[in-house]
Motif scaffolding. Structure first.
Motif, PDB file in Angstrom:
ATOM      1  N   GLU A 191       6.393 -72.135  59.680  1.00  0.00           N
ATOM      2  CA  GLU A 191       7.736 -72.400  60.198  1.00  0.00           C
ATOM      3  C   GLU A 191       7.737 -73.565  61.193  1.00  0.00           C
ATOM      4  O   GLU A 191       8.385 -73.526  62.238  1.00  0.00           O
ATOM      5  N   ASP A 192       6.986 -74.587  60.862  1.00  0.00           N
ATOM      6  CA  ASP A 192       6.868 -75.782  61.689  1.00  0.00           C
ATOM      7  C   ASP A 192       8.074 -76.674  61.427  1.00  0.00           C
ATOM      8  O   ASP A 192       8.181 -77.297  60.372  1.00  0.00           O
ATOM      9  N   ARG A 193       8.989 -76.761  62.382  1.00  0.00           N
ATOM     10  CA  ARG A 193      10.221 -77.526  62.152  1.00  0.00           C
ATOM     11  C   ARG A 193      10.008 -79.036  62.184  1.00  0.00           C
ATOM     12  O   ARG A 193      10.944 -79.784  61.923  1.00  0.00           O
ATOM     13  N   ASP A 194       8.810 -79.492  62.483  1.00  0.00           N
ATOM     14  CA  ASP A 194       8.513 -80.909  62.267  1.00  0.00           C
ATOM     15  C   ASP A 194       8.520 -81.221  60.775  1.00  0.00           C
ATOM     16  O   ASP A 194       8.532 -82.391  60.380  1.00  0.00           O
ATOM     17  N   ARG A 195       8.505 -80.170  59.935  1.00  0.00           N
ATOM     18  CA  ARG A 195       8.569 -80.318  58.477  1.00  0.00           C
ATOM     19  C   ARG A 195       9.759 -79.535  57.922  1.00  0.00           C
ATOM     20  O   ARG A 195       9.687 -78.962  56.845  1.00  0.00           O
ATOM     21  N   ASP A 196      10.855 -79.529  58.677  1.00  0.00           N
ATOM     22  CA  ASP A 196      12.025 -78.729  58.301  1.00  0.00           C
ATOM     23  C   ASP A 196      12.901 -79.474  57.298  1.00  0.00           C
ATOM     24  O   ASP A 196      13.983 -79.962  57.622  1.00  0.00           O
ATOM     25  N   TYR A 197      12.407 -79.561  56.080  1.00  0.00           N
ATOM     26  CA  TYR A 197      13.186 -80.163  54.994  1.00  0.00           C
ATOM     27  C   TYR A 197      12.758 -79.504  53.693  1.00  0.00           C
ATOM     28  O   TYR A 197      11.671 -78.912  53.590  1.00  0.00           O
ATOM     29  N   ALA A 198      13.617 -79.553  52.707  1.00  0.00           N
ATOM     30  CA  ALA A 198      13.299 -78.979  51.403  1.00  0.00           C
ATOM     31  C   ALA A 198      14.061 -79.739  50.329  1.00  0.00           C
ATOM     32  O   ALA A 198      15.147 -80.290  50.576  1.00  0.00           O
ATOM     33  N   PHE A 199      13.459 -79.780  49.144  1.00  0.00           N
ATOM     34  CA  PHE A 199      14.073 -80.399  47.967  1.00  0.00           C
ATOM     35  C   PHE A 199      14.099 -79.344  46.863  1.00  0.00           C
ATOM     36  O   PHE A 199      13.067 -78.742  46.551  1.00  0.00           O
ATOM     37  N   VAL A 200      15.281 -79.105  46.318  1.00  0.00           N
ATOM     38  CA  VAL A 200      15.466 -78.023  45.356  1.00  0.00           C
ATOM     39  C   VAL A 200      15.975 -78.584  44.034  1.00  0.00           C
ATOM     40  O   VAL A 200      16.983 -79.314  44.006  1.00  0.00           O
ATOM     41  N   THR A 201      15.280 -78.262  42.934  1.00  0.00           N
ATOM     42  CA  THR A 201      15.797 -78.618  41.620  1.00  0.00           C
ATOM     43  C   THR A 201      16.795 -77.546  41.206  1.00  0.00           C
ATOM     44  O   THR A 201      16.593 -76.357  41.470  1.00  0.00           O
ATOM     45  N   VAL A 202      17.876 -77.970  40.569  1.00  0.00           N
ATOM     46  CA  VAL A 202      18.931 -77.041  40.176  1.00  0.00           C
ATOM     47  C   VAL A 202      19.195 -77.142  38.675  1.00  0.00           C
ATOM     48  O   VAL A 202      19.032 -78.195  38.060  1.00  0.00           O
ATOM     49  N   TYR A 203      19.596 -76.028  38.099  1.00  0.00           N
ATOM     50  CA  TYR A 203      20.025 -76.026  36.701  1.00  0.00           C
ATOM     51  C   TYR A 203      21.324 -76.819  36.560  1.00  0.00           C
ATOM     52  O   TYR A 203      21.998 -77.123  37.551  1.00  0.00           O
ATOM     53  N   ASN A 204      21.700 -77.135  35.333  1.00  0.00           N
ATOM     54  CA  ASN A 204      23.006 -77.717  35.094  1.00  0.00           C
ATOM     55  C   ASN A 204      24.079 -76.849  35.745  1.00  0.00           C
ATOM     56  O   ASN A 204      23.954 -75.622  35.798  1.00  0.00           O
ATOM     57  N   GLY A 205      25.147 -77.484  36.194  1.00  0.00           N
ATOM     58  CA  GLY A 205      26.223 -76.745  36.835  1.00  0.00           C
ATOM     59  C   GLY A 205      27.007 -75.899  35.847  1.00  0.00           C
ATOM     60  O   GLY A 205      27.035 -76.177  34.644  1.00  0.00           O
ATOM     61  N   VAL A 206      27.640 -74.860  36.350  1.00  0.00           N
ATOM     62  CA  VAL A 206      28.495 -74.019  35.521  1.00  0.00           C
ATOM     63  C   VAL A 206      29.830 -73.813  36.217  1.00  0.00           C
ATOM     64  O   VAL A 206      29.932 -73.884  37.442  1.00  0.00           O
ATOM     65  N   GLN A 207      30.841 -73.582  35.420  1.00  0.00           N
ATOM     66  CA  GLN A 207      32.155 -73.172  35.896  1.00  0.00           C
ATOM     67  C   GLN A 207      32.476 -71.833  35.269  1.00  0.00           C
ATOM     68  O   GLN A 207      32.072 -71.546  34.138  1.00  0.00           O
TER      69      GLN A 207
END
Length: 498
Positions: A191-207
């Motif tokens: 939980e080191d906030r000097d590295r407080d970032y994330a990249f998330v891959t997402v599925y195609n969007g839905v409605q």
């Protein structure tokens, strides 16, 4: 959930545009944490069902991720920043070929939206985030603490989605379910906030909608059905409830009849209400938490002459330079809310043909560029959805619409031992929690609504000690950040709707 640790020096899939952006960058070899979020179509559909059930109740009832205001960090100023290599960048979606633009107004980017998830206590929460460039146009950038639960060995959050342009239950460009999450190992493990970032891959969007049908079914039919379904608690009368119980029906009651009662602020379940008083009572009131104490600053209401003449309330009326105003004064009133016993019957429904694939995130809203090892002291725009009150209780934002800050990042670092922060970038900004994960965009074009993500909001600070947030901070994006971004930016997700 089992976490996969991959050495950045091992197998970065740097191809095409992304490889070109990272070429020549000296990088260390950190470990990144790679977690599967919704694995396959059944899990992704369950996530959609959770957020859309009962007319999007979970989306509407979500609250901003926050921490106790008593724990507002006292951020200290440290030395300068230490890039670990040459500066680099990846251009935004649509800017692979440069074109001239004219900057005029502050136009909000289409890429920003809300990140929704369920925290370790089972409560629906939200942060801010942005679509970002990626090989498959399926990538979201946000804060690490908006993806990994803190205080629980940073397990990946459940039911994670991204909704660009979210507004009061509306999902104008669809709902994007998280498939894989990438962050720095130091955040995932420590939980080191000097590295407080994330990249998330997402599925195609839905409605949700279209040429589908909804029908009521029996409980047995509901349990067998594997598609979109919901259990609706329909309120009924006491007489209907008694009849339902007599026939062993699926019904229940909640709560008890009890009147409202004025209590102290520390009473379990106490709710803070505003009580308007006159100017003298407000002036004589104390500062702090408690019944009769001041609640925020006086609020000035601009009114018409007709409204001014008709006003008979407790506020102070004034005419300044021909403008009519009424100043209202509020103190705290802590109450235990009144309750009434209610009766419900469970109704089981299924929906067929209601989930529609609307395509890739980047194709629908675009995606910001990405930059690392940049010099500080640059102009930056921050776009997010602040919502929480300031530490003094004043609530300046609703979280309904996005807001922005603009300024120059600090040349000095900000440190905070409790969150392991040793090298955060700072920006004068009055945003409050809810803006966690907001993208920090350098070289932002108002005409194109595009720039380069060079940070995400991590902490909020009160530097002048007046119980108002006046500072936002972000982890410094360096070559290790770029390595983790590049791993995520080359991962395909696709569709989960047949």
């Amino acid at each position: 959930m089992k976490r996969i640790l991959l050495p950045a020096g091992g197998a970065i899939l740097a191809t095409g545009l992304l490889a070109a952006g990272l070429a020549g960058t000296a990088q260390a070899a950190p470990d990144w944490a790679h977690d599967t979020m919704a694995k396959g179509a059944p899990e992704a559909k369950n996530v959609i069902e959770f957020w859309t059930a009962s007319n999007y109740a979970a989306l509407k009832n979500a609250t901003p991720y926050s921490w106790d205001v008593k724990a507002t960090p006292s951020l200290k100023v440290g030395g300068g920043y230490s890039p670990d290599g040459k500066p680099g960048s990846v251009v935004p979606i649509g800017e692979e070929k440069k074109s001239a633009s004219v900057v005029k107004n502050i136009n909000l980017p289409k890429t920003i939206g809300k990140v929704f998830f369920v925290d370790q206590d089972g409560k629906p929460r939200w942060c801010s985030g942005s679509s970002i460039q990626g090989k498959y146009r399926n990538l979201v950038a946000t804060a690490g603490h908006c993806v990994y639960d803190e205080g629980k060995n940073a397990e990946v959050a459940s039911n994670w989605i991204f909704v660009p342009g979210y507004y009061q239950g509306k999902t104008p460009w669809g709902i994007y379910v998280g498939k894989t999450a990438y962050t720095h190992y130091d955040f995932a493990a420590f939980e080191d906030r000097d590295r407080d970032y994330a990249f998330v891959t997402v599925y195609n969007g839905v409605q949700i909608g279209g040429q589908g049908t909804v029908k009521e079914v029996s409980k047995a039919e509901y349990e067998k059905y594997e598609g979109l379904k919901d259990v609706k608690a329909v309120e009924i009368t006491k007489e209907q409830y008694d009849k339902c119980v007599l026939n062993l029906g699926d019904c229940f009651s909640e709560g008890a009849d009890a009147p409202a009662d004025k209590v102290g602020p520390d009473y379990p379940g106490a709710v803070l209400e505003r009580e308007e008083v006159n100017e003298k009572a407000y002036t004589d009131a104390k500062v702090g938490k408690g019944n009769g104490n001041k609640l925020g600053e006086p609020e000035v209401e601009h009114v018409t002459k007709t409204q001014y003449d008709a006003y008979k309330g407790l506020g102070t009326k004034k005419i300044v330079d021909g403008n009519y105003t009424i100043t209202h004064y509020y103190v705290q009133k802590w109450v235990k809310p009144a309750t009434a016993k209610k009766y419900f019957k469970n109704v089981y429904v299924i929906a067929e043909g209601f989930i529609k694939d609307v395509g890739r995130l980047g194709d629908n809203v675009g995606g910001q560029g990405f930059a690392w090892n940049q010099k500080t002291g640059q102009k930056v725009f921050v776009f997010g959805y602040p919502a929480d009150a300031h530490p003094d209780g004043h609530k300046a934002y609703t979280g309904i619409t996005p807001k922005w800050c603009y300024g120059t990042t600090t040349g000095k670092t900000y440190t905070h031992a409790a969150t392991k922060v040793e090298e955060h970038v700072g920006l004068k900004c009055a945003m409050t929690p809810g803006a966690d994960g907001s993208p920090w965009l350098i070289k932002y074009s108002n005409a194109k609504r595009l720039g380069y993500v060079n940070g995400v909001t991590s902490l909020f600070g009160d530097q002048d000690k007046n119980d108002r947030y006046d500072l936002s901070t972000s982890a410094y994006f360096d070559g290790e950040t770029a390595a983790i971004y590049n791993q995520a930016a080359n991962v395909w997700s696709g569709s989960f709707v047949k």
